[in-house]
Write a protein that holds these residues in place. Structure first.
Motif, mmCIF file in Angstrom:
data_model
loop_
_atom_site.group_PDB
_atom_site.id
_atom_site.type_symbol
_atom_site.label_atom_id
_atom_site.label_comp_id
_atom_site.label_asym_id
_atom_site.label_seq_id
_atom_site.Cartn_x
_atom_site.Cartn_y
_atom_site.Cartn_z
ATOM 1 N N TYR A 11 0.830 -1.204 0.000
ATOM 2 C CA TYR A 11 0.000 0.000 0.000
ATOM 3 C C TYR A 11 0.866 1.257 0.000
ATOM 4 C CZ TYR A 11 -3.149 3.663 1.472
ATOM 5 O OH TYR A 11 -3.842 4.839 1.541
ATOM 6 N N LEU A 12 1.899 1.294 0.841
ATOM 7 C CA LEU A 12 2.776 2.465 0.893
ATOM 8 C C LEU A 12 3.429 2.723 -0.466
ATOM 9 C CD1 LEU A 12 4.509 1.959 4.354
ATOM 10 C CD2 LEU A 12 2.718 3.604 3.781
ATOM 11 N N LYS A 13 3.829 1.652 -1.138
ATOM 12 C CA LYS A 13 4.419 1.810 -2.468
ATOM 13 C C LYS A 13 3.389 2.315 -3.471
ATOM 14 C CE LYS A 13 8.080 -1.609 -1.979
ATOM 15 N NZ LYS A 13 8.594 -2.919 -2.425
ATOM 16 N N TYR A 17 4.912 6.626 -1.518
ATOM 17 C CA TYR A 17 5.898 6.974 -0.501
ATOM 18 C C TYR A 17 7.197 6.293 -0.880
ATOM 19 C CZ TYR A 17 2.884 9.204 2.938
ATOM 20 O OH TYR A 17 2.069 10.063 3.598
ATOM 21 N N PHE A 20 10.592 5.272 3.301
ATOM 22 C CA PHE A 20 10.082 4.569 4.463
ATOM 23 C C PHE A 20 11.063 3.488 4.869
ATOM 24 C CE2 PHE A 20 7.967 2.948 0.684
ATOM 25 C CZ PHE A 20 8.290 1.602 0.718
ATOM 26 N N ILE A 34 7.922 6.669 8.139
ATOM 27 C CA ILE A 34 7.785 7.338 6.850
ATOM 28 C C ILE A 34 8.309 8.755 6.980
ATOM 29 C CG2 ILE A 34 6.188 8.070 5.049
ATOM 30 C CD1 ILE A 34 4.272 5.885 6.094
ATOM 31 N N VAL A 40 4.091 4.008 11.688
ATOM 32 C CA VAL A 40 2.969 3.129 11.354
ATOM 33 C C VAL A 40 3.169 1.799 12.070
ATOM 34 C CG1 VAL A 40 1.750 1.913 9.505
ATOM 35 C CG2 VAL A 40 2.708 4.187 9.078
#
Length: 59
Positions: A11-13, A17, A20, A34, A40
């Motif tokens: 999800y972060l990718k 972002y 991180f 992050i 997180v």
């Protein structure tokens, strides 16, 4: 890395972002840092069916 953490990493990718770090403090909270500004912690929510988790009931 646990399955839940892999989902968060994906999800972060996906929201682009790039700065991180996984487990910045070693094997303790938080799971991700992050931009050295956001922490997180990944948790799994369990759903129950007849007093057993759905995960165990599926087997």
């Amino acid at each position: 890395m646990k399955r839940e953490e892999k989902n968060v990493l994906a999800y972060l990718k996906s929201i682009e972002y790039t700065d991180f770090i996984y487990e910045p403090s070693g094997n303790r909270t938080p799971d991700f840092s992050i931009d050295n500004d956001i922490a997180v912690e990944v948790r799994r929510l369990n759903q129950f069916h007849h007093k057993k988790t759905i995960r165990k009931s599926a087997f």
